[in-house]
Motif scaffolding. Structure first.
Motif, PDB file in Angstrom:
ATOM      1  N   GLN A 121      -4.477  -0.902   6.353  1.00 51.25           N
ATOM      2  CA  GLN A 121      -4.538   0.358   7.081  1.00 51.25           C
ATOM      3  C   GLN A 121      -5.516   1.298   6.363  1.00 51.25           C
ATOM      4  O   GLN A 121      -6.281   2.009   7.006  1.00 51.25           O
ATOM      5  CB  GLN A 121      -3.146   0.975   7.146  1.00 51.25           C
ATOM      6  CG  GLN A 121      -3.048   2.201   8.008  1.00 51.25           C
ATOM      7  CD  GLN A 121      -1.609   2.654   8.168  1.00 51.25           C
ATOM      8  OE1 GLN A 121      -0.731   2.276   7.387  1.00 51.25           O
ATOM      9  NE2 GLN A 121      -1.357   3.466   9.164  1.00 51.25           N
ATOM     10  N   ASN A 122      -5.496   1.261   5.016  1.00 47.79           N
ATOM     11  CA  ASN A 122      -6.429   2.055   4.215  1.00 47.79           C
ATOM     12  C   ASN A 122      -6.780   1.263   2.963  1.00 47.79           C
ATOM     13  O   ASN A 122      -6.074   1.339   1.957  1.00 47.79           O
ATOM     14  CB  ASN A 122      -5.832   3.410   3.842  1.00 47.79           C
ATOM     15  CG  ASN A 122      -6.773   4.246   3.000  1.00 47.79           C
ATOM     16  OD1 ASN A 122      -7.903   3.841   2.709  1.00 47.79           O
ATOM     17  ND2 ASN A 122      -6.313   5.413   2.584  1.00 47.79           N
ATOM     18  N   ALA A 123      -7.860   0.503   3.003  1.00 46.48           N
ATOM     19  CA  ALA A 123      -8.271  -0.360   1.891  1.00 46.48           C
ATOM     20  C   ALA A 123      -8.731   0.431   0.672  1.00 46.48           C
ATOM     21  O   ALA A 123      -8.825  -0.129  -0.419  1.00 46.48           O
ATOM     22  CB  ALA A 123      -9.384  -1.300   2.343  1.00 46.48           C
ATOM     23  N   GLN A 124      -8.983   1.734   0.828  1.00 48.26           N
ATOM     24  CA  GLN A 124      -9.437   2.552  -0.297  1.00 48.26           C
ATOM     25  C   GLN A 124      -8.298   3.245  -1.034  1.00 48.26           C
ATOM     26  O   GLN A 124      -8.522   3.968  -2.004  1.00 48.26           O
ATOM     27  CB  GLN A 124     -10.469   3.576   0.188  1.00 48.26           C
ATOM     28  CG  GLN A 124     -11.740   2.924   0.732  1.00 48.26           C
ATOM     29  CD  GLN A 124     -12.313   1.877  -0.212  1.00 48.26           C
ATOM     30  OE1 GLN A 124     -12.525   2.140  -1.396  1.00 48.26           O
ATOM     31  NE2 GLN A 124     -12.540   0.674   0.291  1.00 48.26           N
ATOM     32  N   LYS A 125      -7.070   3.006  -0.601  1.00 47.35           N
ATOM     33  CA  LYS A 125      -5.907   3.557  -1.296  1.00 47.35           C
ATOM     34  C   LYS A 125      -5.766   2.846  -2.640  1.00 47.35           C
ATOM     35  O   LYS A 125      -6.017   1.652  -2.755  1.00 47.35           O
ATOM     36  CB  LYS A 125      -4.648   3.348  -0.450  1.00 47.35           C
ATOM     37  CG  LYS A 125      -3.431   4.038  -1.000  1.00 47.35           C
ATOM     38  CD  LYS A 125      -2.269   3.948  -0.026  1.00 47.35           C
ATOM     39  CE  LYS A 125      -1.065   4.651  -0.624  1.00 47.35           C
ATOM     40  NZ  LYS A 125       0.105   4.508   0.239  1.00 47.35           N
TER      41      LYS A 125
ATOM     42  N   THR B 220      -8.019   1.509  -9.269  1.00 47.14           N
ATOM     43  CA  THR B 220      -8.225   0.269  -8.515  1.00 47.14           C
ATOM     44  C   THR B 220      -7.687   0.429  -7.095  1.00 47.14           C
ATOM     45  O   THR B 220      -6.513   0.740  -6.900  1.00 47.14           O
ATOM     46  CB  THR B 220      -7.500  -0.905  -9.199  1.00 47.14           C
ATOM     47  OG1 THR B 220      -7.962  -1.020 -10.537  1.00 47.14           O
ATOM     48  CG2 THR B 220      -7.738  -2.211  -8.461  1.00 47.14           C
ATOM     49  N   THR B 221      -8.548   0.208  -6.120  1.00 42.36           N
ATOM     50  CA  THR B 221      -8.118   0.285  -4.726  1.00 42.36           C
ATOM     51  C   THR B 221      -7.575  -1.068  -4.279  1.00 42.36           C
ATOM     52  O   THR B 221      -7.763  -2.083  -4.959  1.00 42.36           O
ATOM     53  CB  THR B 221      -9.290   0.668  -3.812  1.00 42.36           C
ATOM     54  OG1 THR B 221     -10.272  -0.385  -3.841  1.00 42.36           O
ATOM     55  CG2 THR B 221      -9.916   1.999  -4.234  1.00 42.36           C
ATOM     56  N   TYR B 222      -6.936  -1.061  -3.115  1.00 43.34           N
ATOM     57  CA  TYR B 222      -6.458  -2.324  -2.540  1.00 43.34           C
ATOM     58  C   TYR B 222      -7.631  -3.293  -2.400  1.00 43.34           C
ATOM     59  O   TYR B 222      -7.516  -4.477  -2.729  1.00 43.34           O
ATOM     60  CB  TYR B 222      -5.827  -2.099  -1.174  1.00 43.34           C
ATOM     61  CG  TYR B 222      -4.546  -1.296  -1.150  1.00 43.34           C
ATOM     62  CD1 TYR B 222      -3.853  -0.946  -2.310  1.00 43.34           C
ATOM     63  CD2 TYR B 222      -4.009  -0.888   0.057  1.00 43.34           C
ATOM     64  CE1 TYR B 222      -2.677  -0.219  -2.258  1.00 43.34           C
ATOM     65  CE2 TYR B 222      -2.826  -0.171   0.126  1.00 43.34           C
ATOM     66  CZ  TYR B 222      -2.163   0.166  -1.034  1.00 43.34           C
ATOM     67  OH  TYR B 222      -0.994   0.877  -0.967  1.00 43.34           O
TER      68      TYR B 222
END
Length: 130
Positions: A102-106, A114-116
């Motif tokens: 849904q939000n790969a930059q979380k 480190t993001t997803y």
């Protein structure tokens, strides 16, 4: 492998451990101290780590059985999810798994940068933004 908390000096295999006297004050609690007193000198305190696996079942969100493809839709990507996907990749290398975030930059935690997406890249797991 370093020594700590009363551990015996130990090389890579358990049979080569030297039998140092267990230091009572280095144990985690008094109960462990009492148990140590009741055991013989052949027992070393926390001298090595053993790996183990836990058997669990995974129910993919979307699956193409004939094509051996899995798509997982993720809002939150917890530490448990990350461990699960590493295990799936390792134990089922013939399956093509893609995670759609849904939000790969979380970030993986509030204290991490480190993001997803970064985590997936570092662990060789396919992903895309949903």
């Amino acid at each position: 492998m370093g020594q700590g908390r009363g551990q015996s000096a130990c090389r890579s295999d358990a049979s080569s451990c030297s039998r140092n006297k267990v230091v009572r004050h280095a144990m985690r609690n008094r109960f462990e101290q009492r148990v140590a007193k009741s055991l013989g000198p052949e027992y070393a305190y926390e001298a090595m780590r053993l790996t183990y696996t836990v058997q669990k079942k995974y129910l993919p969100d979307f699956i193409d059985v004939d094509g051996k493809k899995i798509v997982e839709a993720k809002g939150c990507f917890t530490a448990e999810d990350r461990a699960k996907h590493k295990a799936i990749k390792s134990q089922h290398p013939d399956w093509d798994v893609t995670i759609i975030f849904q939000n790969a930059q979380k970030t993986i935690s509030k204290d991490s940068k480190t993001t997803y997406a970064d985590w997936c890249e570092a662990n060789g797991i396919k992903w895309r933004q949903g």
